[in-house]
Write a protein that holds these residues in place. Structure first.
Motif, mmCIF file in Angstrom:
data_model
loop_
_atom_site.group_PDB
_atom_site.id
_atom_site.type_symbol
_atom_site.label_atom_id
_atom_site.label_comp_id
_atom_site.label_asym_id
_atom_site.label_seq_id
_atom_site.Cartn_x
_atom_site.Cartn_y
_atom_site.Cartn_z
ATOM 1 N N GLY A 181 42.932 70.345 -12.812
ATOM 2 C CA GLY A 181 41.656 70.989 -13.118
ATOM 3 C C GLY A 181 40.904 71.306 -11.835
ATOM 4 N N PHE A 182 40.295 72.492 -11.795
ATOM 5 C CA PHE A 182 39.586 72.926 -10.585
ATOM 6 C C PHE A 182 38.124 73.235 -10.884
ATOM 7 N N THR A 183 37.275 72.775 -9.934
ATOM 8 C CA THR A 183 35.818 72.901 -10.085
ATOM 9 C C THR A 183 35.260 73.939 -9.104
ATOM 10 N N GLY A 184 33.944 73.906 -8.948
ATOM 11 C CA GLY A 184 33.251 74.789 -8.012
ATOM 12 C C GLY A 184 33.704 74.648 -6.573
ATOM 13 N N ILE A 185 34.400 73.563 -6.260
ATOM 14 C CA ILE A 185 34.925 73.399 -4.890
ATOM 15 C C ILE A 185 35.893 74.541 -4.561
ATOM 16 N N ALA A 186 36.440 75.169 -5.611
ATOM 17 C CA ALA A 186 37.316 76.338 -5.407
ATOM 18 C C ALA A 186 36.579 77.487 -4.730
ATOM 19 N N THR A 187 35.252 77.457 -4.769
ATOM 20 C CA THR A 187 34.467 78.548 -4.163
ATOM 21 C C THR A 187 33.972 78.210 -2.759
ATOM 22 N N PHE A 188 34.378 77.044 -2.242
ATOM 23 C CA PHE A 188 33.825 76.582 -0.955
ATOM 24 C C PHE A 188 34.639 77.031 0.268
ATOM 25 N N GLY A 189 35.730 77.765 0.036
ATOM 26 C CA GLY A 189 36.515 78.256 1.168
ATOM 27 C C GLY A 189 37.403 77.212 1.824
ATOM 28 N N LYS A 190 37.825 76.188 1.070
ATOM 29 C CA LYS A 190 38.699 75.153 1.630
ATOM 30 C C LYS A 190 40.149 75.624 1.562
ATOM 31 N N ARG A 211 36.729 83.118 -9.106
ATOM 32 C CA ARG A 211 37.246 82.824 -7.764
ATOM 33 C C ARG A 211 38.742 82.477 -7.837
ATOM 34 N N ILE A 212 39.124 81.736 -8.866
ATOM 35 C CA ILE A 212 40.537 81.382 -9.028
ATOM 36 C C ILE A 212 41.370 82.651 -9.261
ATOM 37 N N ALA A 213 40.810 83.590 -10.015
ATOM 38 C CA ALA A 213 41.512 84.862 -10.259
ATOM 39 C C ALA A 213 41.738 85.595 -8.929
ATOM 40 N N GLU A 214 40.718 85.629 -8.077
ATOM 41 C CA GLU A 214 40.868 86.282 -6.758
ATOM 42 C C GLU A 214 41.963 85.606 -5.953
ATOM 43 N N SER A 222 45.375 76.936 -1.228
ATOM 44 C CA SER A 222 46.849 76.964 -1.318
ATOM 45 C C SER A 222 47.313 76.290 -2.605
ATOM 46 N N VAL A 223 46.667 75.180 -2.969
ATOM 47 C CA VAL A 223 47.037 74.491 -4.215
ATOM 48 C C VAL A 223 46.783 75.424 -5.406
ATOM 49 N N ILE A 224 45.615 76.057 -5.412
ATOM 50 C CA ILE A 224 45.247 76.927 -6.537
ATOM 51 C C ILE A 224 46.252 78.077 -6.686
ATOM 52 N N ARG A 225 46.772 78.553 -5.570
ATOM 53 C CA ARG A 225 47.761 79.647 -5.647
ATOM 54 C C ARG A 225 49.097 79.167 -6.192
ATOM 55 N N MET A 226 49.446 77.877 -5.962
ATOM 56 C CA MET A 226 50.804 77.445 -6.328
ATOM 57 C C MET A 226 50.916 76.800 -7.713
ATOM 58 N N VAL A 227 49.794 76.499 -8.354
ATOM 59 C CA VAL A 227 49.883 75.855 -9.675
ATOM 60 C C VAL A 227 50.475 76.855 -10.693
ATOM 61 N N PHE A 247 50.854 66.434 -2.817
ATOM 62 C CA PHE A 247 50.568 65.542 -3.944
ATOM 63 C C PHE A 247 50.435 66.347 -5.237
ATOM 64 N N ALA A 248 49.927 67.579 -5.130
ATOM 65 C CA ALA A 248 49.864 68.451 -6.312
ATOM 66 C C ALA A 248 51.270 68.660 -6.870
ATOM 67 N N GLU A 249 52.225 68.871 -5.968
ATOM 68 C CA GLU A 249 53.619 69.063 -6.414
ATOM 69 C C GLU A 249 54.141 67.824 -7.133
ATOM 70 N N THR A 250 53.809 66.655 -6.598
ATOM 71 C CA THR A 250 54.230 65.400 -7.240
ATOM 72 C C THR A 250 53.660 65.304 -8.654
ATOM 73 N N LEU A 251 52.364 65.570 -8.781
ATOM 74 C CA LEU A 251 51.699 65.453 -10.091
ATOM 75 C C LEU A 251 52.229 66.489 -11.074
ATOM 76 N N LEU A 252 52.454 67.703 -10.581
ATOM 77 C CA LEU A 252 52.984 68.759 -11.451
ATOM 78 C C LEU A 252 54.385 68.393 -11.934
ATOM 79 N N SER A 253 55.177 67.807 -11.031
ATOM 80 C CA SER A 253 56.543 67.450 -11.428
ATOM 81 C C SER A 253 56.541 66.322 -12.453
ATOM 82 N N MET A 254 55.488 65.503 -12.434
ATOM 83 C CA MET A 254 55.355 64.458 -13.460
ATOM 84 C C MET A 254 54.967 65.067 -14.814
ATOM 85 N N GLY A 255 54.376 66.250 -14.777
ATOM 86 C CA GLY A 255 53.990 66.905 -16.028
ATOM 87 C C GLY A 255 52.493 67.091 -16.208
ATOM 88 N N PHE A 256 51.700 66.712 -15.187
ATOM 89 C CA PHE A 256 50.248 66.804 -15.329
ATOM 90 C C PHE A 256 49.723 68.226 -15.128
#
Ligand SMILES: [Zn+2]
Length: 257
Positions: free
Chosen positions: A171-180, A225-228, A185-190, A159-168
């Motif tokens: 945004g990422f929050t503290g959930i990026a630090t929860f080990g999901k 965390r996003i940088a890592e 994978s989404v954070i790496r591909m944006v 779904f991230a790919e769909t939204l990115l292809s639309m042009g959106f």
């Protein structure tokens, strides 16, 4: 410099020490904050906070949780609020079929109307989406307007790919630090030019403060965390997310530092 692109500064949990929190964030290099409304009253409060603090900007909108309680004239009210210089976006708007605090029908009608408002005013949107991917995609396509951020993104890579292809932007929050793993994978591909960071305070507090009140200064922990995850430096994440935020929310360039 780092920007917190989404924080609910009008939340009652900040009312005692808001000025100090904003100064504290500034000392930590967080020198712009964007605070979105969730109802007409909340939008007015966000505008007041932005008018009182030179580094704070506001967005106005009716959140899906508040869809049922919106007055008939909410669009007129939003229109009036758009004349305020500190307003840079329409938000927080969207769909939430997880909590379903408001009826699906009213969520859809209010979201669609606010997409149209954003399009008419050529303003970016701050969009909330939870367990509503299919309807979200339908609404965005029907509205034929693809300017904004899907905030607090927690969905699938697909779904991230769909939204990115639309042009959106995403945004990422503290959930990026929860080990999901999927979120990582989404954070790496944006792509670099679509990435935003946000606390979504007072919610979504990052590790190691998870469970406590989230404050603007913690956006630095999220960016680190996003940088890592992206195998780059904190400075790079700070720079690209700042550039992205100022490109998407043009109005945030206006007030002087
Ligand atoms: Zn929010």
């Amino acid at each position: 410099m780092l920007i917190d692109s989404h924080i609910h500064l009008d939340s009652s949990v900040y009312s005692q020490d808001l000025d100090m929190l904003i100064l504290h964030a500034e000392d930590a290099g967080i020198n712009r904050l964007l605070t979105p409304g969730t109802s007409i009253d909340s939008s007015k409060n966000c505008i007041k906070i932005a008018n009182d603090h030179k580094n704070v900007y506001a967005a106005v909108g009716v959140h899906p949780h508040d869809a049922d309680s919106a007055q008939d004239d909410y669009l007129d009210s939003l229109n009036d609020l758009l004349s305020e210089e500190v307003v840079v976006a329409i938000g927080e708007i969207g769909l939430d079929f997880n909590k379903n605090y408001s009826e699906v029908e009213s969520q859809l009608s209010i979201f669609n109307a606010q997409i149209k408002l954003a399009k008419d005013k050529n303003l970016p949107m701050i969009i909330h989406n939870r367990d509503s991917d299919e309807e979200m995609e339908n609404c965005l396509k029907a509205g034929d307007y693809f300017n904004g951020v899907i905030h607090c993104y927690t969905g699938s890579v697909e779904f991230a790919e769909t939204l990115l292809s639309m042009g959106f932007y995403l945004g990422f929050t503290g959930i990026a630090t929860f080990g999901k793993k999927e979120l990582e994978s989404v954070i790496r591909m944006v792509p670099d030019d679509r990435l935003l960071v946000e606390t979504d305070g007072p919610y979504m507090t990052p590790v190691p403060y998870r469970g406590k009140r989230n404050i603007p200064a913690y956006v630095e922990l999220i960016a680190k965390r996003i940088a890592e995850l992206r195998e780059t430096s904190y400075e790079t994440v700070a720079q690209i997310t700042t550039e992205n935020c100022l490109r998407l929310f043009e109005g945030m360039n206006d007030k002087s530092d």
